[in-house]
Design a protein around this motif. Structure first.
Motif, PDB file in Angstrom:
ATOM      1  N   LEU A  25       8.044  -6.003  36.287  1.00  0.00           N
ATOM      2  CA  LEU A  25       8.155  -7.453  36.406  1.00  0.00           C
ATOM      3  C   LEU A  25       8.190  -8.130  35.044  1.00  0.00           C
ATOM      4  CD1 LEU A  25       8.162  -9.809  38.452  1.00  0.00           C
ATOM      5  CD2 LEU A  25       5.673  -9.837  38.273  1.00  0.00           C
ATOM      6  N   LEU A  26       7.502  -7.557  34.068  1.00  0.00           N
ATOM      7  CA  LEU A  26       7.436  -8.153  32.736  1.00  0.00           C
ATOM      8  C   LEU A  26       8.512  -7.631  31.790  1.00  0.00           C
ATOM      9  CD1 LEU A  26       3.563  -8.071  32.195  1.00  0.00           C
ATOM     10  CD2 LEU A  26       4.963 -10.014  32.910  1.00  0.00           C
ATOM     11  N   VAL A  27       8.928  -6.389  31.984  1.00  0.00           N
ATOM     12  CA  VAL A  27       9.852  -5.755  31.038  1.00  0.00           C
ATOM     13  C   VAL A  27      11.310  -5.918  31.440  1.00  0.00           C
ATOM     14  CG1 VAL A  27      10.552  -3.541  30.033  1.00  0.00           C
ATOM     15  CG2 VAL A  27       8.121  -4.086  30.292  1.00  0.00           C
ATOM     16  N   LEU A  28      11.598  -5.807  32.741  1.00  0.00           N
ATOM     17  CA  LEU A  28      12.992  -5.816  33.180  1.00  0.00           C
ATOM     18  C   LEU A  28      13.760  -7.089  32.805  1.00  0.00           C
ATOM     19  CD1 LEU A  28      15.207  -4.271  34.749  1.00  0.00           C
ATOM     20  CD2 LEU A  28      14.450  -5.489  36.794  1.00  0.00           C
ATOM     21  N   VAL A  60      23.871 -14.659  33.890  1.00  0.00           N
ATOM     22  CA  VAL A  60      24.043 -13.668  34.961  1.00  0.00           C
ATOM     23  C   VAL A  60      22.886 -12.674  34.960  1.00  0.00           C
ATOM     24  CG1 VAL A  60      25.503 -11.772  35.778  1.00  0.00           C
ATOM     25  CG2 VAL A  60      26.553 -13.900  35.000  1.00  0.00           C
ATOM     26  N   GLY A  61      22.461 -12.245  33.775  1.00  0.00           N
ATOM     27  CA  GLY A  61      21.367 -11.283  33.675  1.00  0.00           C
ATOM     28  C   GLY A  61      20.042 -11.835  34.159  1.00  0.00           C
ATOM     29  N   ALA A  62      19.757 -13.103  33.843  1.00  0.00           N
ATOM     30  CA  ALA A  62      18.500 -13.715  34.284  1.00  0.00           C
ATOM     31  C   ALA A  62      18.456 -13.813  35.805  1.00  0.00           C
ATOM     32  CB  ALA A  62      18.346 -15.100  33.650  1.00  0.00           C
ATOM     33  N   LEU A  63      19.577 -14.203  36.407  1.00  0.00           N
ATOM     34  CA  LEU A  63      19.614 -14.312  37.864  1.00  0.00           C
ATOM     35  C   LEU A  63      19.506 -12.943  38.518  1.00  0.00           C
ATOM     36  CD1 LEU A  63      19.853 -16.281  40.189  1.00  0.00           C
ATOM     37  CD2 LEU A  63      22.331 -16.103  40.039  1.00  0.00           C
ATOM     38  N   PHE A  64      20.157 -11.940  37.923  1.00  0.00           N
ATOM     39  CA  PHE A  64      20.064 -10.584  38.467  1.00  0.00           C
ATOM     40  C   PHE A  64      18.618 -10.092  38.450  1.00  0.00           C
ATOM     41  CE2 PHE A  64      19.585  -6.070  37.569  1.00  0.00           C
ATOM     42  CZ  PHE A  64      20.233  -5.493  38.653  1.00  0.00           C
ATOM     43  N   ALA A  65      17.930 -10.277  37.318  1.00  0.00           N
ATOM     44  CA  ALA A  65      16.560  -9.772  37.191  1.00  0.00           C
ATOM     45  C   ALA A  65      15.638 -10.415  38.213  1.00  0.00           C
ATOM     46  CB  ALA A  65      16.047 -10.030  35.774  1.00  0.00           C
ATOM     47  N   VAL A 109       5.809 -13.319  43.877  1.00  0.00           N
ATOM     48  CA  VAL A 109       6.518 -12.443  42.939  1.00  0.00           C
ATOM     49  C   VAL A 109       7.852 -13.068  42.536  1.00  0.00           C
ATOM     50  CG1 VAL A 109       7.606 -10.187  42.658  1.00  0.00           C
ATOM     51  CG2 VAL A 109       5.389 -10.371  43.794  1.00  0.00           C
ATOM     52  N   ALA A 110       8.523 -13.721  43.489  1.00  0.00           N
ATOM     53  CA  ALA A 110       9.783 -14.399  43.175  1.00  0.00           C
ATOM     54  C   ALA A 110       9.564 -15.475  42.126  1.00  0.00           C
ATOM     55  CB  ALA A 110      10.389 -14.995  44.441  1.00  0.00           C
ATOM     56  N   ALA A 111       8.481 -16.241  42.242  1.00  0.00           N
ATOM     57  CA  ALA A 111       8.184 -17.296  41.271  1.00  0.00           C
ATOM     58  C   ALA A 111       7.877 -16.710  39.896  1.00  0.00           C
ATOM     59  CB  ALA A 111       7.016 -18.146  41.762  1.00  0.00           C
ATOM     60  N   VAL A 112       7.106 -15.619  39.864  1.00  0.00           N
ATOM     61  CA  VAL A 112       6.785 -14.975  38.588  1.00  0.00           C
ATOM     62  C   VAL A 112       8.048 -14.383  37.950  1.00  0.00           C
ATOM     63  CG1 VAL A 112       5.485 -13.111  37.485  1.00  0.00           C
ATOM     64  CG2 VAL A 112       4.410 -14.503  39.264  1.00  0.00           C
ATOM     65  N   VAL A 116       9.534 -15.404  34.270  1.00  0.00           N
ATOM     66  CA  VAL A 116       9.763 -14.440  33.187  1.00  0.00           C
ATOM     67  C   VAL A 116      11.245 -14.397  32.805  1.00  0.00           C
ATOM     68  CG1 VAL A 116       9.563 -12.014  32.514  1.00  0.00           C
ATOM     69  CG2 VAL A 116       7.772 -13.063  33.890  1.00  0.00           C
ATOM     70  N   SER A 117      12.127 -14.437  33.803  1.00  0.00           N
ATOM     71  CA  SER A 117      13.566 -14.404  33.524  1.00  0.00           C
ATOM     72  C   SER A 117      14.012 -15.648  32.756  1.00  0.00           C
ATOM     73  CB  SER A 117      14.354 -14.297  34.841  1.00  0.00           C
ATOM     74  OG  SER A 117      14.045 -13.100  35.521  1.00  0.00           O
TER      75      SER A 117
END
Length: 240
Positions: A25-28, A60-65, A109-112, A116-117
């Motif tokens: 959750l923190l690294v991806l 795109v990457g932030a939304l994917f993560a 988890v979705a909010a976290v 992070v993203s």
């Protein structure tokens, strides 16, 4: 409410105590945001995109993560509910409380993941409207959290379900971004179509397109109803 609160707290503790998932959750998100940004920056003339390719890639990457992490939790919630929640229901726990606890876990988890993203994106991209961008990311994560429940109901294995989910999120995200010119109708039925449009608008110019906001909420409502049906199916029995 006591049973609901206890169930939600236990589900969240169960998630946090898994070091692999907590680290993911923190690294991806930071890794995916940079990888997508660098990859798309190497193709300066992508069809269907406007603006800086590196910025587009990071969006795109932030939304994917965010979507993938929430979808993964939704998948795991559906898989772990199979049989377990029915036994709890027979011991006196209300089915609505059991489902609510799992939805709260997934939504948290979705909010976290969205937070992070967005933080990973904001390191290199100037976000015009941070609150609107967070809302769009959270909506995309919620949509795929519910979608993950459906995947878990159809494919009740964590490994196989995760592989299917990562393919679906990646392909869906590419369709929603407009990188692939596959036609408007196909792209518009993609789960991330409305969240992507909202997120991109919030990041680039700070606007909130009303049609995409309403469409995204409606999409999430439909998936919530389908997720409830799927939950009853995997948990066993009838709603109570």
């Amino acid at each position: 409410m006591s049973a609901f609160g206890t169930g939600a707290r236990l589900r969240l503790l169960e998630f946090v105590r898994e070091p692999t998932t907590a680290a993911l959750l923190l690294v991806l998100p930071p890794v995916v945001v940079e990888v997508y940004g660098e990859a798309m920056a190497s193709f300066p003339a992508l069809p269907g995109t406007t603006g800086d390719p590196g910025t587009t890639g990071r969006i795109v990457g932030a939304l994917f993560a965010a979507a993938f992490l929430a979808g993964l939790v939704g998948l795991f919630q559906a898989v772990s509910a199979r049989g377990t929640d029915e036994r709890l229901h027979r011991c006196g726990a209300g089915r609505a409380s059991l489902l609510g606890a799992r939805v709260v876990t997934m939504a948290t988890v979705a909010a976290v993941a969205a937070t992070v993203s967005l933080a990973a994106l904001a390191r290199t991209v100037d976000v015009a409207a941070p609150l609107a961008a967070f809302g769009a990311l959270a909506l995309g994560a919620l949509v795929y959290g519910l979608f993950g429940v459906l995947v878990g109901a159809l494919l009740p294995r964590q490994l196989e379900g995760s592989l299917v989910l990562v393919f679906l999120v990646d392909f869906d995200n590419v369709l929603a971004s407009g990188v692939l010119d596959v036609g408007g109708t196909v792209a518009q039925v993609a789960p991330l179509y409305h969240p992507h449009a909202l997120f991109e608008a919030a990041v680039t110019d700070g606007t909130i397109p009303t049609d995409h906001a309403l469409g995204g909420v409606a999409y999430a409502a439909v998936l919530l109803a389908l997720a409830f049906v799927a939950y009853v199916r995997v948990a066993g029995g009838e709603p109570a």
